[in-house]
Design a protein around this motif. Structure first.
Motif, PDB file in Angstrom:
ATOM      1  N   GLU A  39       1.643   4.286 -11.207  1.00 45.21           N
ATOM      2  CA  GLU A  39       1.959   5.302 -12.216  1.00 45.21           C
ATOM      3  C   GLU A  39       2.584   6.535 -11.567  1.00 45.21           C
ATOM      4  O   GLU A  39       3.454   7.187 -12.152  1.00 45.21           O
ATOM      5  CB  GLU A  39       0.691   5.700 -12.969  1.00 45.21           C
ATOM      6  CG  GLU A  39       0.102   4.572 -13.810  1.00 45.21           C
ATOM      7  CD  GLU A  39      -1.145   5.020 -14.554  1.00 45.21           C
ATOM      8  OE1 GLU A  39      -1.503   6.211 -14.424  1.00 45.21           O
ATOM      9  OE2 GLU A  39      -1.742   4.192 -15.256  1.00 45.21           O
ATOM     10  N   THR A  40       2.155   6.843 -10.341  1.00 44.12           N
ATOM     11  CA  THR A  40       2.712   7.997  -9.641  1.00 44.12           C
ATOM     12  C   THR A  40       4.183   7.813  -9.374  1.00 44.12           C
ATOM     13  O   THR A  40       5.002   8.704  -9.611  1.00 44.12           O
ATOM     14  CB  THR A  40       1.968   8.219  -8.312  1.00 44.12           C
ATOM     15  OG1 THR A  40       0.580   8.376  -8.570  1.00 44.12           O
ATOM     16  CG2 THR A  40       2.496   9.446  -7.588  1.00 44.12           C
ATOM     17  N   VAL A  65       9.638  -7.484  -1.777  1.00 45.17           N
ATOM     18  CA  VAL A  65       8.638  -7.942  -2.746  1.00 45.17           C
ATOM     19  C   VAL A  65       7.460  -6.979  -2.803  1.00 45.17           C
ATOM     20  O   VAL A  65       6.993  -6.587  -3.883  1.00 45.17           O
ATOM     21  CB  VAL A  65       8.166  -9.367  -2.397  1.00 45.17           C
ATOM     22  CG1 VAL A  65       6.975  -9.757  -3.269  1.00 45.17           C
ATOM     23  CG2 VAL A  65       9.296 -10.362  -2.582  1.00 45.17           C
ATOM     24  N   GLY A  66       6.974  -6.562  -1.623  1.00 45.61           N
ATOM     25  CA  GLY A  66       5.811  -5.678  -1.577  1.00 45.61           C
ATOM     26  C   GLY A  66       6.083  -4.324  -2.214  1.00 45.61           C
ATOM     27  O   GLY A  66       5.298  -3.833  -3.016  1.00 45.61           O
ATOM     28  N   VAL A  67       7.226  -3.722  -1.857  1.00 50.14           N
ATOM     29  CA  VAL A  67       7.543  -2.394  -2.377  1.00 50.14           C
ATOM     30  C   VAL A  67       7.838  -2.440  -3.875  1.00 50.14           C
ATOM     31  O   VAL A  67       7.354  -1.610  -4.650  1.00 50.14           O
ATOM     32  CB  VAL A  67       8.727  -1.785  -1.608  1.00 50.14           C
ATOM     33  CG1 VAL A  67       9.188  -0.484  -2.269  1.00 50.14           C
ATOM     34  CG2 VAL A  67       8.334  -1.514  -0.157  1.00 50.14           C
ATOM     35  N   VAL A  68       8.641  -3.426  -4.306  1.00 47.54           N
ATOM     36  CA  VAL A  68       8.981  -3.533  -5.725  1.00 47.54           C
ATOM     37  C   VAL A  68       7.734  -3.772  -6.570  1.00 47.54           C
ATOM     38  O   VAL A  68       7.551  -3.165  -7.633  1.00 47.54           O
ATOM     39  CB  VAL A  68      10.010  -4.660  -5.954  1.00 47.54           C
ATOM     40  CG1 VAL A  68      10.189  -4.927  -7.435  1.00 47.54           C
ATOM     41  CG2 VAL A  68      11.349  -4.268  -5.339  1.00 47.54           C
ATOM     42  N   ALA A  69       6.858  -4.652  -6.091  1.00 47.18           N
ATOM     43  CA  ALA A  69       5.629  -4.925  -6.828  1.00 47.18           C
ATOM     44  C   ALA A  69       4.759  -3.676  -6.923  1.00 47.18           C
ATOM     45  O   ALA A  69       4.183  -3.378  -7.971  1.00 47.18           O
ATOM     46  CB  ALA A  69       4.855  -6.055  -6.149  1.00 47.18           C
ATOM     47  N   ALA A  70       4.697  -2.923  -5.822  1.00 49.37           N
ATOM     48  CA  ALA A  70       3.880  -1.720  -5.820  1.00 49.37           C
ATOM     49  C   ALA A  70       4.456  -0.648  -6.740  1.00 49.37           C
ATOM     50  O   ALA A  70       3.730   0.001  -7.492  1.00 49.37           O
ATOM     51  CB  ALA A  70       3.763  -1.179  -4.392  1.00 49.37           C
ATOM     52  N   VAL A  92       0.838  -1.209   0.000  1.00 49.90           N
ATOM     53  CA  VAL A  92       0.000   0.000   0.000  1.00 49.90           C
ATOM     54  C   VAL A  92       0.870   1.254   0.000  1.00 49.90           C
ATOM     55  O   VAL A  92       0.602   2.209  -0.734  1.00 49.90           O
ATOM     56  CB  VAL A  92      -0.949  -0.005   1.220  1.00 49.90           C
ATOM     57  CG1 VAL A  92      -1.699   1.312   1.316  1.00 49.90           C
ATOM     58  CG2 VAL A  92      -1.920  -1.175   1.136  1.00 49.90           C
ATOM     59  N   ALA A  93       1.931   1.256   0.830  1.00 49.61           N
ATOM     60  CA  ALA A  93       2.820   2.420   0.883  1.00 49.61           C
ATOM     61  C   ALA A  93       3.501   2.648  -0.457  1.00 49.61           C
ATOM     62  O   ALA A  93       3.639   3.784  -0.920  1.00 49.61           O
ATOM     63  CB  ALA A  93       3.865   2.228   1.985  1.00 49.61           C
ATOM     64  N   GLY A  94       3.919   1.560  -1.107  1.00 55.23           N
ATOM     65  CA  GLY A  94       4.554   1.687  -2.411  1.00 55.23           C
ATOM     66  C   GLY A  94       3.590   2.161  -3.479  1.00 55.23           C
ATOM     67  O   GLY A  94       3.948   2.960  -4.341  1.00 55.23           O
ATOM     68  N   MET A  95       2.353   1.691  -3.437  1.00 55.00           N
ATOM     69  CA  MET A  95       1.356   2.109  -4.416  1.00 55.00           C
ATOM     70  C   MET A  95       1.021   3.587  -4.295  1.00 55.00           C
ATOM     71  O   MET A  95       0.644   4.232  -5.271  1.00 55.00           O
ATOM     72  CB  MET A  95       0.077   1.286  -4.239  1.00 55.00           C
ATOM     73  CG  MET A  95       0.153  -0.114  -4.812  1.00 55.00           C
ATOM     74  SD  MET A  95       0.228  -0.112  -6.618  1.00 55.00           S
ATOM     75  CE  MET A  95      -1.422   0.428  -7.034  1.00 55.00           C
ATOM     76  N   SER A  96       1.155   4.139  -3.097  1.00 49.66           N
ATOM     77  CA  SER A  96       0.825   5.553  -2.899  1.00 49.66           C
ATOM     78  C   SER A  96       1.764   6.453  -3.683  1.00 49.66           C
ATOM     79  O   SER A  96       1.391   7.561  -4.075  1.00 49.66           O
ATOM     80  CB  SER A  96       0.902   5.910  -1.413  1.00 49.66           C
ATOM     81  OG  SER A  96       2.247   5.966  -0.970  1.00 49.66           O
TER      82      SER A  96
END
Length: 227
Positions: free
Chosen positions: A60-61, A50-55, A12-16
């Protein structure tokens, strides 16, 4: 279960796409690492990566932020390079510095950063001025200590630093049992007080109660039980 939650929050943090969210997340992970054995630490690091790289790959941001680092910055001054990397914060901090120079002891007033910004801005191309390209302007310096110094002066900054010193002192003077109870609150306050990040300013109704609630929980956890 804890590792799965850590991985999910990392995603979630990475997607933000917000640097502050990712930094808050990494600091929080650092505070809980000592509670795990080395095997679980390795799994946490793996889940984190894994979580951060995937996000990042899906955001797009975040991708647009990486595209900003191009060869054109080589022709710019060091100030402009840093300002570009920090999303305009060098200009904001420069203006905050003018506030501190003009009113070093008391600042421009708590919560008055946005009202005073135009008066102290020195650059004609400043996008954060009223009517500038950054819609809405800025209401704090995007760095807690700079904001406190600009709005409350060196007196306010000294008060904040004294409060932090007292919190650290009380924590290490407490018994191991009370430190264990206070640890979650202490970790949260440590993340908030970490200087290398874009913290919200304390003088906001939506943020100060959170900090105050954590501080109250911390103090109560350190109190000896009455018999």
């Amino acid at each position: 279960a804890a590792i799965a939650i850590i991985a999910l929050i990392g995603f979630v943090a990475g997607m933000s796409g917000a640097r502050s969210n990712i930094l808050f997340y990494l600091l929080a992970i650092a505070t809980v690492m000592p509670r795990f054995g080395w095997q679980h630490r390795a799994l946490i690091v793996l889940a984190l990566l894994v979580g951060v790289v995937a996000a990042v790959g899906q955001s797009e941001t975040t991708a647009s932020k990486f595209e900003q680092f191009d060869a054109r910055t080589e022709e710019q001054s060091l100030f402009k390079k840093l300002d570009h990397i920090l999303s305009g914060r060098m200009i904001i901090w420069e203006t905050a510095g003018e506030m501190i120079k003009d009113r070093p002891l008391t600042g421009v007033g708590a919560g008055a950063f946005d009202d005073a910004y135009d008066h102290y801005a020195t650059r004609a191309e400043d996008p954060f001025r009223s009517g500038g390209s950054y819609v809405g302007g800025v209401y704090h310096a995007h760095q807690m200590y700079v904001s406190i110094a600009a709005e409350s002066g060196l007196i306010g900054l000294a008060g904040l630093l004294i409060a932090i010193a007292l919190i650290v002192r009380w924590y290490f003077q407490a018994s191991p049992g009370h430190r264990a109870l206070a640890a979650p609150y202490a970790a949260s306050l440590a993340v908030i007080a970490f200087p290398i990040q874009s913290q919200p300013v304390l003088y906001r109704a939506w943020w100060f109660p959170i900090v105050l609630l954590l501080l109250c929980g911390f103090v109560i956890a350190l109190q000896a039980k009455k018999t």
